[in-house]
Scaffold this motif. Structure first.
Motif, PDB file in Angstrom:
ATOM      1  N   MET A   1       0.811  -1.213   0.000  1.00 34.06           N
ATOM      2  CA  MET A   1       0.000   0.000   0.000  1.00 34.06           C
ATOM      3  C   MET A   1       0.844   1.262   0.000  1.00 34.06           C
ATOM      4  N   VAL A   2       2.071   1.193   0.535  1.00 32.23           N
ATOM      5  CA  VAL A   2       2.865   2.406   0.743  1.00 32.23           C
ATOM      6  C   VAL A   2       3.894   2.657  -0.359  1.00 32.23           C
ATOM      7  N   TYR A   3       4.512   1.609  -0.897  1.00 31.45           N
ATOM      8  CA  TYR A   3       5.644   1.817  -1.802  1.00 31.45           C
ATOM      9  C   TYR A   3       5.324   2.638  -3.052  1.00 31.45           C
ATOM     10  N   PRO A   4       4.113   2.598  -3.635  1.00 27.35           N
ATOM     11  CA  PRO A   4       3.896   3.387  -4.857  1.00 27.35           C
ATOM     12  C   PRO A   4       4.068   4.900  -4.661  1.00 27.35           C
ATOM     13  N   TYR A   5       3.954   5.376  -3.441  1.00 18.41           N
ATOM     14  CA  TYR A   5       4.135   6.798  -3.181  1.00 18.41           C
ATOM     15  C   TYR A   5       5.589   7.236  -3.317  1.00 18.41           C
ATOM     16  N   PHE A   6       6.525   6.289  -3.221  1.00 22.40           N
ATOM     17  CA  PHE A   6       7.938   6.634  -3.201  1.00 22.40           C
ATOM     18  C   PHE A   6       8.701   6.190  -4.445  1.00 22.40           C
ATOM     19  N   VAL A   7       8.045   5.529  -5.386  1.00 24.67           N
ATOM     20  CA  VAL A   7       8.716   5.030  -6.588  1.00 24.67           C
ATOM     21  C   VAL A   7       8.133   5.732  -7.813  1.00 24.67           C
ATOM     22  N   PRO A   8       8.871   6.677  -8.402  1.00 25.98           N
ATOM     23  CA  PRO A   8       8.321   7.414  -9.549  1.00 25.98           C
ATOM     24  C   PRO A   8       8.426   6.666 -10.878  1.00 25.98           C
ATOM     25  N   ASN A   9       9.308   5.681 -10.988  1.00 29.61           N
ATOM     26  CA  ASN A   9       9.491   4.947 -12.233  1.00 29.61           C
ATOM     27  C   ASN A   9       8.430   3.849 -12.336  1.00 29.61           C
ATOM     28  N   THR A  10       7.683   3.843 -13.422  1.00 26.90           N
ATOM     29  CA  THR A  10       6.560   2.919 -13.574  1.00 26.90           C
ATOM     30  C   THR A  10       7.012   1.470 -13.648  1.00 26.90           C
ATOM     31  N   LEU A  11       8.023   1.176 -14.444  1.00 29.16           N
ATOM     32  CA  LEU A  11       8.479  -0.212 -14.572  1.00 29.16           C
ATOM     33  C   LEU A  11       9.041  -0.733 -13.257  1.00 29.16           C
ATOM     34  N   LEU A  12       9.757   0.102 -12.536  1.00 29.06           N
ATOM     35  CA  LEU A  12      10.274  -0.300 -11.234  1.00 29.06           C
ATOM     36  C   LEU A  12       9.139  -0.518 -10.243  1.00 29.06           C
ATOM     37  N   ALA A  13       8.124   0.328 -10.285  1.00 30.53           N
ATOM     38  CA  ALA A  13       6.977   0.183  -9.391  1.00 30.53           C
ATOM     39  C   ALA A  13       6.235  -1.123  -9.667  1.00 30.53           C
ATOM     40  N   ILE A  14       6.058  -1.459 -10.936  1.00 32.74           N
ATOM     41  CA  ILE A  14       5.384  -2.717 -11.283  1.00 32.74           C
ATOM     42  C   ILE A  14       6.242  -3.907 -10.874  1.00 32.74           C
ATOM     43  N   ALA A  15       7.560  -3.819 -11.070  1.00 30.46           N
ATOM     44  CA  ALA A  15       8.449  -4.913 -10.683  1.00 30.46           C
ATOM     45  C   ALA A  15       8.430  -5.130  -9.169  1.00 30.46           C
ATOM     46  N   ILE A  16       8.454  -4.055  -8.399  1.00 32.43           N
ATOM     47  CA  ILE A  16       8.398  -4.174  -6.940  1.00 32.43           C
ATOM     48  C   ILE A  16       7.055  -4.760  -6.514  1.00 32.43           C
ATOM     49  N   GLY A  17       5.968  -4.322  -7.135  1.00 28.60           N
ATOM     50  CA  GLY A  17       4.651  -4.848  -6.807  1.00 28.60           C
ATOM     51  C   GLY A  17       4.528  -6.334  -7.102  1.00 28.60           C
ATOM     52  N   ILE A  18       5.052  -6.763  -8.233  1.00 29.29           N
ATOM     53  CA  ILE A  18       5.016  -8.187  -8.576  1.00 29.29           C
ATOM     54  C   ILE A  18       5.873  -8.983  -7.598  1.00 29.29           C
ATOM     55  N   ALA A  19       7.043  -8.445  -7.233  1.00 29.31           N
ATOM     56  CA  ALA A  19       7.913  -9.145  -6.279  1.00 29.31           C
ATOM     57  C   ALA A  19       7.240  -9.263  -4.907  1.00 29.31           C
ATOM     58  N   LEU A  20       6.578  -8.209  -4.463  1.00 26.86           N
ATOM     59  CA  LEU A  20       5.885  -8.271  -3.171  1.00 26.86           C
ATOM     60  C   LEU A  20       4.691  -9.228  -3.214  1.00 26.86           C
ATOM     61  N   CYS A  21       3.980  -9.246  -4.337  1.00 30.42           N
ATOM     62  CA  CYS A  21       2.872 -10.203  -4.471  1.00 30.42           C
ATOM     63  C   CYS A  21       3.391 -11.634  -4.500  1.00 30.42           C
ATOM     64  N   ALA A  22       4.535 -11.856  -5.158  1.00 34.98           N
ATOM     65  CA  ALA A  22       5.137 -13.200  -5.163  1.00 34.98           C
ATOM     66  C   ALA A  22       5.586 -13.580  -3.751  1.00 34.98           C
ATOM     67  N   ALA A  23       6.144 -12.628  -3.019  1.00 40.91           N
ATOM     68  CA  ALA A  23       6.529 -12.914  -1.632  1.00 40.91           C
ATOM     69  C   ALA A  23       5.310 -13.244  -0.791  1.00 40.91           C
ATOM     70  N   LEU A  24       4.229 -12.551  -1.048  1.00 45.12           N
ATOM     71  CA  LEU A  24       2.986 -12.816  -0.321  1.00 45.12           C
ATOM     72  C   LEU A  24       2.469 -14.226  -0.623  1.00 45.12           C
ATOM     73  N   TYR A  25       2.615 -14.649  -1.868  1.00 46.51           N
ATOM     74  CA  TYR A  25       2.114 -15.974  -2.269  1.00 46.51           C
ATOM     75  C   TYR A  25       3.045 -17.105  -1.809  1.00 46.51           C
ATOM     76  N   PHE A  26       4.348 -16.942  -1.999  1.00 48.62           N
ATOM     77  CA  PHE A  26       5.282 -18.030  -1.729  1.00 48.62           C
ATOM     78  C   PHE A  26       5.791 -18.067  -0.284  1.00 48.62           C
ATOM     79  N   TRP A  27       5.813 -16.942   0.416  1.00 50.06           N
ATOM     80  CA  TRP A  27       6.376 -16.884   1.770  1.00 50.06           C
ATOM     81  C   TRP A  27       5.251 -17.014   2.780  1.00 50.06           C
ATOM     82  N   ARG A  28       4.764 -18.232   2.927  1.00 52.66           N
ATOM     83  CA  ARG A  28       3.664 -18.499   3.837  1.00 52.66           C
ATOM     84  C   ARG A  28       4.188 -19.181   5.092  1.00 52.66           C
ATOM     85  N   GLU A  29       3.355 -19.220   6.093  1.00 51.08           N
ATOM     86  CA  GLU A  29       3.732 -19.898   7.346  1.00 51.08           C
ATOM     87  C   GLU A  29       3.322 -21.344   7.314  1.00 51.08           C
TER      88      GLU A  29
END
Length: 92
Positions: free
Chosen positions: A64-92
């Motif tokens: 929810m917070v990182y898009p406010y601090f990343v002005p580059n669109t491709l970098l923002a999408i890459a970070i979002g995909i990486a965080l979503c992958a971490a959310l999916y694969f890094w489970r308890e």
């Protein structure tokens, strides 16, 4: 309704750039990706709160917070995909 030239002159007199222009580090793709990843982050945060799990809550806040601090669109999408992958694969 003032035309765009009048609006630009009014805004520039107050030291504000035109919010409707594509300059200033923001573009539509950055805004749309921020909204999409913000919704995913909100859901992850709520899910983590219900399950009393800290990992989805932290990743949800980051989504929810990182898009406010990343002005580059491709970098923002890459970070979002990486965080979503971490959310999916890094489970308890």
């Amino acid at each position: 309704m003032p035309d765009s030239q009048t609006l630009n002159s009014i805004l520039s007199s107050y030291g504000v750039s035109n919010p409707l222009s594509s300059g200033g580090g923001f573009n539509w793709w950055n805004i749309i990706s921020g909204i999409i990843f913000g919704i995913v982050g909100w859901y992850a945060f709520i899910h983590g709160k219900r399950e009393k799990s800290i990992r989805p809550m932290v990743i949800g806040i980051a989504l929810m917070v990182y898009p406010y601090f990343v002005p580059n669109t491709l970098l923002a999408i890459a970070i979002g995909i990486a965080l979503c992958a971490a959310l999916y694969f890094w489970r308890e």
